[in-house]
Design a protein around this motif. Structure first.
Motif, PDB file in Angstrom:
ATOM      1  N   LEU A  12       0.844  -1.199   0.000  1.00 18.19           N
ATOM      2  CA  LEU A  12       0.000   0.000   0.000  1.00 18.19           C
ATOM      3  C   LEU A  12       0.877   1.246   0.000  1.00 18.19           C
ATOM      4  O   LEU A  12       1.909   1.290   0.672  1.00 18.19           O
ATOM      5  N   PRO A  13       0.478   2.276  -0.759  1.00 13.92           N
ATOM      6  CA  PRO A  13       1.266   3.507  -0.780  1.00 13.92           C
ATOM      7  C   PRO A  13       1.251   4.177   0.596  1.00 13.92           C
ATOM      8  O   PRO A  13       0.239   4.158   1.303  1.00 13.92           O
ATOM      9  N   ARG A  14       2.368   4.749   0.977  1.00 15.42           N
ATOM     10  CA  ARG A  14       2.484   5.397   2.281  1.00 15.42           C
ATOM     11  C   ARG A  14       1.723   6.716   2.267  1.00 15.42           C
ATOM     12  O   ARG A  14       1.886   7.521   1.348  1.00 15.42           O
ATOM     13  N   PRO A  15       0.847   6.959   3.256  1.00 10.61           N
ATOM     14  CA  PRO A  15       0.114   8.222   3.286  1.00 10.61           C
ATOM     15  C   PRO A  15       1.068   9.412   3.293  1.00 10.61           C
ATOM     16  O   PRO A  15       2.114   9.383   3.965  1.00 10.61           O
ATOM     17  N   VAL A  16       0.682  10.442   2.561  1.00  7.69           N
ATOM     18  CA  VAL A  16       1.540  11.629   2.451  1.00  7.69           C
ATOM     19  C   VAL A  16       1.805  12.244   3.818  1.00  7.69           C
ATOM     20  O   VAL A  16       2.911  12.701   4.119  1.00  7.69           O
ATOM     21  N   TRP A  17       0.777  12.234   4.687  1.00  9.98           N
ATOM     22  CA  TRP A  17       0.911  12.925   5.966  1.00  9.98           C
ATOM     23  C   TRP A  17       1.868  12.238   6.937  1.00  9.98           C
ATOM     24  O   TRP A  17       2.211  12.791   7.986  1.00  9.98           O
ATOM     25  N   LEU A  18       2.344  11.031   6.606  1.00  9.71           N
ATOM     26  CA  LEU A  18       3.299  10.348   7.474  1.00  9.71           C
ATOM     27  C   LEU A  18       4.712  10.899   7.328  1.00  9.71           C
ATOM     28  O   LEU A  18       5.573  10.643   8.168  1.00  9.71           O
ATOM     29  N   ALA A  19       4.963  11.622   6.251  1.00  7.59           N
ATOM     30  CA  ALA A  19       6.270  12.266   6.102  1.00  7.59           C
ATOM     31  C   ALA A  19       6.457  13.252   7.254  1.00  7.59           C
ATOM     32  O   ALA A  19       5.559  14.046   7.532  1.00  7.59           O
ATOM     33  N   PRO A  20       7.597  13.215   7.975  1.00  3.99           N
ATOM     34  CA  PRO A  20       7.775  14.033   9.189  1.00  3.99           C
ATOM     35  C   PRO A  20       7.443  15.514   9.009  1.00  3.99           C
ATOM     36  O   PRO A  20       6.744  16.103   9.826  1.00  3.99           O
ATOM     37  N   LYS A  21       7.921  16.119   7.923  1.00  5.21           N
ATOM     38  CA  LYS A  21       7.681  17.544   7.710  1.00  5.21           C
ATOM     39  C   LYS A  21       6.203  17.837   7.495  1.00  5.21           C
ATOM     40  O   LYS A  21       5.643  18.784   8.058  1.00  5.21           O
ATOM     41  N   VAL A  22       5.544  16.986   6.687  1.00  8.84           N
ATOM     42  CA  VAL A  22       4.109  17.164   6.426  1.00  8.84           C
ATOM     43  C   VAL A  22       3.317  16.937   7.707  1.00  8.84           C
ATOM     44  O   VAL A  22       2.386  17.696   8.028  1.00  8.84           O
ATOM     45  N   PHE A  23       3.694  15.901   8.459  1.00  9.67           N
ATOM     46  CA  PHE A  23       2.981  15.570   9.701  1.00  9.67           C
ATOM     47  C   PHE A  23       3.034  16.745  10.669  1.00  9.67           C
ATOM     48  O   PHE A  23       2.013  17.121  11.259  1.00  9.67           O
ATOM     49  N   ARG A  24       4.227  17.346  10.820  1.00  5.58           N
ATOM     50  CA  ARG A  24       4.358  18.478  11.739  1.00  5.58           C
ATOM     51  C   ARG A  24       3.488  19.654  11.281  1.00  5.58           C
ATOM     52  O   ARG A  24       2.792  20.274  12.087  1.00  5.58           O
ATOM     53  N   THR A  25       3.508  19.922   9.974  1.00  7.53           N
ATOM     54  CA  THR A  25       2.709  21.023   9.429  1.00  7.53           C
ATOM     55  C   THR A  25       1.228  20.793   9.677  1.00  7.53           C
ATOM     56  O   THR A  25       0.497  21.702  10.094  1.00  7.53           O
ATOM     57  N   MET A 291      -9.197  28.863   5.423  1.00  6.64           N
ATOM     58  CA  MET A 291      -8.108  29.727   4.974  1.00  6.64           C
ATOM     59  C   MET A 291      -6.938  29.681   5.958  1.00  6.64           C
ATOM     60  O   MET A 291      -5.777  29.648   5.556  1.00  6.64           O
ATOM     61  N   ILE A 292      -7.247  29.688   7.256  1.00  9.87           N
ATOM     62  CA  ILE A 292      -6.178  29.571   8.259  1.00  9.87           C
ATOM     63  C   ILE A 292      -5.414  28.274   8.040  1.00  9.87           C
ATOM     64  O   ILE A 292      -4.179  28.236   8.032  1.00  9.87           O
ATOM     65  N   ASN A 293      -6.147  27.180   7.853  1.00  3.84           N
ATOM     66  CA  ASN A 293      -5.537  25.866   7.683  1.00  3.84           C
ATOM     67  C   ASN A 293      -4.635  25.814   6.451  1.00  3.84           C
ATOM     68  O   ASN A 293      -3.479  25.391   6.519  1.00  3.84           O
ATOM     69  N   VAL A 294      -5.175  26.281   5.330  1.00  5.91           N
ATOM     70  CA  VAL A 294      -4.434  26.211   4.064  1.00  5.91           C
ATOM     71  C   VAL A 294      -3.253  27.177   4.073  1.00  5.91           C
ATOM     72  O   VAL A 294      -2.161  26.839   3.603  1.00  5.91           O
ATOM     73  N   LYS A 295      -3.455  28.389   4.618  1.00 12.06           N
ATOM     74  CA  LYS A 295      -2.366  29.374   4.653  1.00 12.06           C
ATOM     75  C   LYS A 295      -1.221  28.906   5.551  1.00 12.06           C
ATOM     76  O   LYS A 295      -0.080  29.334   5.392  1.00 12.06           O
ATOM     77  N   ASN A 296      -1.520  28.028   6.513  1.00 15.09           N
ATOM     78  CA  ASN A 296      -0.475  27.472   7.377  1.00 15.09           C
ATOM     79  C   ASN A 296       0.182  26.241   6.770  1.00 15.09           C
ATOM     80  O   ASN A 296       0.956  25.552   7.434  1.00 15.09           O
ATOM     81  N   GLY A 297      -0.163  25.941   5.514  1.00 13.24           N
ATOM     82  CA  GLY A 297       0.533  24.870   4.801  1.00 13.24           C
ATOM     83  C   GLY A 297      -0.151  23.525   4.802  1.00 13.24           C
ATOM     84  O   GLY A 297       0.365  22.558   4.225  1.00 13.24           O
ATOM     85  N   ALA A 298      -1.319  23.389   5.465  1.00 11.69           N
ATOM     86  CA  ALA A 298      -2.006  22.099   5.521  1.00 11.69           C
ATOM     87  C   ALA A 298      -2.555  21.717   4.146  1.00 11.69           C
ATOM     88  O   ALA A 298      -3.084  22.569   3.436  1.00 11.69           O
ATOM     89  N   ARG A 299      -2.432  20.436   3.796  1.00 14.27           N
ATOM     90  CA  ARG A 299      -2.909  19.971   2.499  1.00 14.27           C
ATOM     91  C   ARG A 299      -3.615  18.611   2.570  1.00 14.27           C
ATOM     92  O   ARG A 299      -4.114  18.127   1.556  1.00 14.27           O
ATOM     93  N   THR A 300      -3.666  17.985   3.740  1.00 12.61           N
ATOM     94  CA  THR A 300      -4.240  16.643   3.827  1.00 12.61           C
ATOM     95  C   THR A 300      -5.424  16.597   4.790  1.00 12.61           C
ATOM     96  O   THR A 300      -5.744  17.577   5.471  1.00 12.61           O
ATOM     97  N   ARG A 301      -6.051  15.428   4.857  1.00  5.19           N
ATOM     98  CA  ARG A 301      -7.214  15.219   5.734  1.00  5.19           C
ATOM     99  C   ARG A 301      -6.819  15.215   7.218  1.00  5.19           C
ATOM    100  O   ARG A 301      -7.671  15.394   8.082  1.00  5.19           O
ATOM    101  N   LEU A 302      -5.537  14.991   7.491  1.00  8.06           N
ATOM    102  CA  LEU A 302      -5.099  14.904   8.888  1.00  8.06           C
ATOM    103  C   LEU A 302      -5.373  16.212   9.625  1.00  8.06           C
ATOM    104  O   LEU A 302      -5.856  16.192  10.766  1.00  8.06           O
TER     105      LEU A 302
END
Length: 497
Positions: A12-25, A291-302
């Motif tokens: 199974l493909p690894r979820p994008v949000w598991l990447a440390p940088k993405v997870f922190r964001t 807008m707050i979420n997206v402007k802070n760099g969030a891009r996933t369902r997490l």
């Protein structure tokens, strides 16, 4: 013996949000949104005339459920002002039980509307309406903060200014931690440590101290209840879907990604049903928090899930701490979001000079209606209708008729160019010289297209007028679609045969 590679289970493909940088964001963005949701949810509860916990529980369940079933990652759904305004009369006149029943029925309506493809109607929303929608949103977000700056202790103003300064300059030091979160924490520490008396989140209403318990609404399950709640439920379903789909389209544009609008429509319905069973007031996509979420760099369902989860934890576990957050800190966040949301390029003199007048009018009408009604949905509908009227008027004048008479004078050929529909076909009948033309008339529609019954009726009227003078009309050059419509309707549009 080795197992063939083709028989091994697929990885199974690894979820994008598991990447440390993405997870922190995602985690930090979710935390900021969770904090920002608290005063909003409490305020909307007041608008709806219910206990603050009804709005807060709705914000928690909407965000956590939509994270799984929604079609637009990183979009925040929670209790909203638009929904609160729709359901307020139900709560005021019939009580909380009827409000909860309305929310559940609205969710069912949204699932049905989503399955019927209501999301496809978004293609009829012009860009000028979207720009007006965004600008009106920026104005409303800013205007919503004014009550928190009126008739308050003087200390509020330097706190708001300090918060804005921190959010502007802190990202120059590091972007590892969202500037809004830093601003909220620092301003809270300053006000608590210094004992500065300013309005806080706790002043908006008491936070809940226990988890919501699922249950059925306390109403009679009969036809009378259905007739009471159905109109409000349908209005809530439509308003919620429109705001959610408009917000999803906005996030699509900001992130350069595509989202499943049909799934989002059905997901909103599921989230409202779950919210209703947990005693929440329902909701839809929240543009400001998104807008707050997206402007802070969030891009996933997490981030969406964590916004609801953190809100629950903040209210129940950290209620006393959260209650001490100064409203000035959250006002500063929302002011910066409103400024960033407004499309400043759209009102530059150079842009307005190049833009067609009709486009500017549509944008201005959308903004004016939204600001006047405080309802984004009404503004979008009025703006879209205005755009359609302007477009119809513009296209109606693009129809051109030229006549060429044969040298021997035996026939005349009228060449029709353009789109034939109700607005343009009304003038078509006046373009012919019924008395002066020869006995044979050819109407060439090679460069035209028939769109509706009005156009067929106009062609029938032309034929009838010539026939009354003993002249014949031949219609040629119809494309396949036009020929089909003309063939089905010609001679059938009047009562006489």
């Amino acid at each position: 013996m080795q197992t063939p590679t083709s028989l091994l289970p697929a990885r199974l493909p690894r979820p994008v949000w598991l990447a440390p940088k993405v997870f922190r964001t995602e985690v930090l963005a979710g935390l900021v949104v969770g904090l920002a949701l608290i005063p909003e949810a409490i305020s909307f509860s007041v608008i709806a005339g219910v206990d603050p916990k009804v709005g807060l529980f709705a914000a928690c369940t909407m965000a956590m459920v939509i994270a799984f079933v929604g079609g637009r990652p990183a979009m925040i759904s929670a209790s909203t002002g638009a929904v609160a305004l729709v359901v307020a009369p139900v709560a005021g006149e019939h009580g909380l039980g009827y409000l909860i029943a309305t929310v559940i029925l609205a969710g069912l309506f949204q699932i049905v509307l989503g399955a019927l493809g209501v999301a496809k109607l978004m293609r009829f929303v012009p860009r000028s309406v979207m720009v007006g929608f965004v600008n009106a949103l920026g104005i409303l977000l800013f205007a919503a903060q004014i009550p928190n700056l009126h008739d308050v202790p003087w200390a509020v103003y330097p706190l708001v200014a300090g918060g804005l300064a921190m959010m502007v300059f802190f990202p120059r030091l590091t972007k590892a931690v969202p500037a809004p979160l830093v601003s909220i924490v620092i301003l809270t520490v300053i006000t608590v440590a210094a004992g500065i008396a300013v309005p806080t989140v706790g002043d908006k209403g008491k936070l809940p101290s226990s988890l919501p318990v699922p249950g059925l609404p306390d109403v009679p399950f009969d036809v009378h209840t259905l007739t009471v709640i159905a109109p409000y439920a349908l209005a809530m379903a439509l308003v919620g879907l429109m705001e959610s789909l408009m917000t999803a389209k906005l996030v699509d544009d900001i992130t350069d990604t595509h989202s499943d609008k049909t799934r989002e429509s059905i997901g909103q319905g599921i989230a409202n049903i779950v919210t209703g069973f947990f005693g929440g007031m329902g909701g839809c996509a929240m543009i400001g928090q998104t807008m707050i979420n997206v402007k802070n760099g969030a891009r996933t369902r997490l981030s969406t899930f964590l916004a609801g989860f953190f809100l629950l934890i903040l209210c129940i576990v950290l209620g006393p701490v959260v209650s001490d957050i100064p409203m000035a800190a959250l006002v500063a966040v929302m002011v910066l979001v409103s400024v960033g949301t407004f499309d400043w390029h759209s009102i530059k003199p150079a842009t307005l000079k190049r833009m067609p007048v009709g486009e500017t009018v549509v944008m201005a009408v959308t903004v004016a209606v939204v600001v006047a009604t405080s309802n984004l949905s009404i503004g979008v509908v009025v703006g879209s209708v205005t755009a359609m009227v302007i477009f119809a008027r513009r296209v109606a004048h693009l129809t051109d008729v030229t006549a060429v008479t044969d040298p021997d004078g035996s026939q005349v050929v009228y060449s029709v160019t353009g789109e034939l529909f109700f607005a343009s076909s009304n003038d078509l009948v006046t373009q012919f010289d019924y008395a002066g033309d020869p006995g044979k008339v050819v109407v060439d529609l090679t460069d035209a297209h028939i769109w509706d019954a009005s156009s067929v009726a106009a062609l029938d009227a032309i034929t009838t007028k010539y026939a009354g003078r003993g002249k014949t009309v031949e219609i040629v050059g119809l494309n396949q679609a036009s020929a089909r419509m003309h063939g089905n309707l010609t001679g059938e549009l009047t009562g006489s045969h």
